[in-house]
Design a protein around this motif. Structure first.
Motif, PDB file in Angstrom:
ATOM      1  N   GLU A   3       0.912  -1.116   0.005  1.00  0.00           N
ATOM      2  CA  GLU A   3       0.030  -0.066   0.083  1.00  0.00           C
ATOM      3  C   GLU A   3       0.974   1.278  -0.124  1.00  0.00           C
ATOM      4  O   GLU A   3       1.802   1.221   0.835  1.00  0.00           O
ATOM      5  CB  GLU A   3      -0.949  -0.189   1.142  1.00  0.00           C
ATOM      6  CG  GLU A   3      -1.939   1.241   1.050  1.00  0.00           C
ATOM      7  CD  GLU A   3      -2.937   1.023   2.434  1.00  0.00           C
ATOM      8  OE1 GLU A   3      -3.656   0.022   2.329  1.00  0.00           O
ATOM      9  OE2 GLU A   3      -2.889   2.018   3.074  1.00  0.00           O
ATOM     10  N   ARG A  19     -12.102  17.550  -7.107  1.00  0.00           N
ATOM     11  CA  ARG A  19     -12.764  16.266  -6.469  1.00  0.00           C
ATOM     12  C   ARG A  19     -13.634  15.863  -7.838  1.00  0.00           C
ATOM     13  O   ARG A  19     -13.848  14.730  -7.941  1.00  0.00           O
ATOM     14  CB  ARG A  19     -13.804  16.943  -5.647  1.00  0.00           C
ATOM     15  CG  ARG A  19     -13.014  16.978  -4.353  1.00  0.00           C
ATOM     16  CD  ARG A  19     -14.258  17.352  -3.141  1.00  0.00           C
ATOM     17  NE  ARG A  19     -13.689  17.800  -1.936  1.00  0.00           N
ATOM     18  CZ  ARG A  19     -13.680  19.050  -1.364  1.00  0.00           C
ATOM     19  NH1 ARG A  19     -14.262  19.781  -2.082  1.00  0.00           N
ATOM     20  NH2 ARG A  19     -12.981  19.428  -0.217  1.00  0.00           N
ATOM     21  N   LYS A  26     -11.247   6.708  -8.519  1.00  0.00           N
ATOM     22  CA  LYS A  26     -11.666   5.985  -7.645  1.00  0.00           C
ATOM     23  C   LYS A  26     -11.901   4.742  -7.722  1.00  0.00           C
ATOM     24  O   LYS A  26     -12.822   4.326  -8.537  1.00  0.00           O
ATOM     25  CB  LYS A  26     -12.534   6.640  -6.512  1.00  0.00           C
ATOM     26  CG  LYS A  26     -12.326   7.525  -5.608  1.00  0.00           C
ATOM     27  CD  LYS A  26     -12.984   8.116  -4.564  1.00  0.00           C
ATOM     28  CE  LYS A  26     -12.807   9.139  -3.823  1.00  0.00           C
ATOM     29  NZ  LYS A  26     -13.476   9.817  -2.921  1.00  0.00           N
ATOM     30  N   GLY A  27     -11.122   3.589  -7.251  1.00  0.00           N
ATOM     31  CA  GLY A  27     -11.629   2.210  -7.272  1.00  0.00           C
ATOM     32  C   GLY A  27     -10.932   1.580  -8.752  1.00  0.00           C
ATOM     33  O   GLY A  27     -11.105   0.511  -8.980  1.00  0.00           O
ATOM     34  N   LYS A  78      -7.215   2.882  -4.269  1.00  0.00           N
ATOM     35  CA  LYS A  78      -7.837   2.217  -3.125  1.00  0.00           C
ATOM     36  C   LYS A  78      -8.863   3.395  -2.549  1.00  0.00           C
ATOM     37  O   LYS A  78      -9.890   3.337  -2.083  1.00  0.00           O
ATOM     38  CB  LYS A  78      -6.897   1.752  -1.874  1.00  0.00           C
ATOM     39  CG  LYS A  78      -7.855   1.238  -0.481  1.00  0.00           C
ATOM     40  CD  LYS A  78      -6.695   0.651   0.323  1.00  0.00           C
ATOM     41  CE  LYS A  78      -7.507   0.321   1.604  1.00  0.00           C
ATOM     42  NZ  LYS A  78      -6.501   0.040   2.382  1.00  0.00           N
ATOM     43  N   ASN A  79      -8.157   4.556  -2.597  1.00  0.00           N
ATOM     44  CA  ASN A  79      -8.818   5.789  -2.133  1.00  0.00           C
ATOM     45  C   ASN A  79      -8.325   7.142  -2.690  1.00  0.00           C
ATOM     46  O   ASN A  79      -6.734   7.202  -2.846  1.00  0.00           O
ATOM     47  CB  ASN A  79      -8.776   5.870  -0.517  1.00  0.00           C
ATOM     48  CG  ASN A  79      -9.462   6.737  -0.048  1.00  0.00           C
ATOM     49  OD1 ASN A  79     -10.540   7.460  -0.367  1.00  0.00           O
ATOM     50  ND2 ASN A  79      -9.615   7.213   1.330  1.00  0.00           N
ATOM     51  N   ALA A  80      -8.775   7.800  -2.587  1.00  0.00           N
ATOM     52  CA  ALA A  80      -8.041   9.292  -3.094  1.00  0.00           C
ATOM     53  C   ALA A  80      -9.196  10.429  -2.908  1.00  0.00           C
ATOM     54  O   ALA A  80     -10.479  10.290  -3.090  1.00  0.00           O
ATOM     55  CB  ALA A  80      -8.183   9.518  -5.021  1.00  0.00           C
ATOM     56  N   PHE A  81      -8.508  11.341  -2.302  1.00  0.00           N
ATOM     57  CA  PHE A  81      -9.656  12.675  -1.663  1.00  0.00           C
ATOM     58  C   PHE A  81      -8.834  13.731  -1.886  1.00  0.00           C
ATOM     59  O   PHE A  81      -7.442  13.830  -1.965  1.00  0.00           O
ATOM     60  CB  PHE A  81     -10.004  12.077  -0.512  1.00  0.00           C
ATOM     61  CG  PHE A  81      -8.923  11.962   0.536  1.00  0.00           C
ATOM     62  CD1 PHE A  81      -8.330  12.963   1.418  1.00  0.00           C
ATOM     63  CD2 PHE A  81      -8.398  10.551   0.714  1.00  0.00           C
ATOM     64  CE1 PHE A  81      -7.219  12.681   2.288  1.00  0.00           C
ATOM     65  CE2 PHE A  81      -7.460  10.160   1.694  1.00  0.00           C
ATOM     66  CZ  PHE A  81      -6.897  11.440   2.644  1.00  0.00           C
ATOM     67  N   VAL A 112      -4.219   6.910  -2.377  1.00  0.00           N
ATOM     68  CA  VAL A 112      -3.877   5.825  -1.948  1.00  0.00           C
ATOM     69  C   VAL A 112      -3.769   4.561  -2.780  1.00  0.00           C
ATOM     70  O   VAL A 112      -4.958   4.383  -3.196  1.00  0.00           O
ATOM     71  CB  VAL A 112      -4.496   5.490  -0.777  1.00  0.00           C
ATOM     72  CG1 VAL A 112      -4.034   4.142   0.035  1.00  0.00           C
ATOM     73  CG2 VAL A 112      -4.586   6.530   0.376  1.00  0.00           C
ATOM     74  N   SER A 114      -3.068   0.430  -3.556  1.00  0.00           N
ATOM     75  CA  SER A 114      -3.035  -0.917  -2.980  1.00  0.00           C
ATOM     76  C   SER A 114      -2.806  -1.909  -3.886  1.00  0.00           C
ATOM     77  O   SER A 114      -3.574  -1.829  -5.117  1.00  0.00           O
ATOM     78  CB  SER A 114      -4.038  -0.918  -1.745  1.00  0.00           C
ATOM     79  OG  SER A 114      -4.012  -2.258  -1.165  1.00  0.00           O
TER      80      SER A 114
END
Length: 132
Positions: A3, A19, A26-27, A78-81, A112, A114
């Motif tokens: 990760e 955003r 994402k994903g 995995k995640n993005a913000f 992020v 992973s």
């Protein structure tokens, strides 16, 4: 089981616009995310593209350090913000000696990446805790 995280801070893109671009990836698989960002017309896609590339490089370095094998095609977002950064406040002269404020907003973007094994391991750990 790798990760990696990559962050960029104080980037001169409004969080609302960033955003919109982050929602596109994402994903998704990391290489697919790069392809999407490369052809996205939004201006925020260029710094986010560089950020995903940086996260991929971070994952490779982390895997090499731990002596693990990493295939770049296994990585996914995995995640993005996007968080709001500092706001630069500027003033424009207006009629009759008035001044209007202009807010130049900045963003903190985090990505992020992973491999799927990390997500499965974390889910298995959460299931064990829930059953106790």
């Amino acid at each position: 089981m790798v990760e990696s995280i990559a962050r960029v801070r104080h980037i001169r893109v409004t969080p609302q616009k960033a955003r919109r671009v982050v929602a596109l990836i994402k994903g998704k698989q990391a290489e697919e995310a790069l392809a999407i960002l490369k052809f996205a017309p939004q201006a925020a896609s260029e710094p986010i593209f560089k950020l995903v590339e940086s996260a991929m490089a971070n994952a490779q370095v982390k895997a090499d350090r731990d002596g693990e094998y990493l295939d770049q095609r296994d990585l996914y977002v995995k995640n993005a913000f996007v968080d709001e950064g500092t706001t630069l406040k500027r003033f424009r002269p207006r009629a009759q000696g008035r001044a209007f404020q202009i807010k130049k907003r900045t963003s903190h973007i985090t990505v992020v990446l992973s491999t799927p094994e990390v997500a499965e391991t974390a889910a298995a750990g959460a299931d064990k805790k829930a059953s106790k």
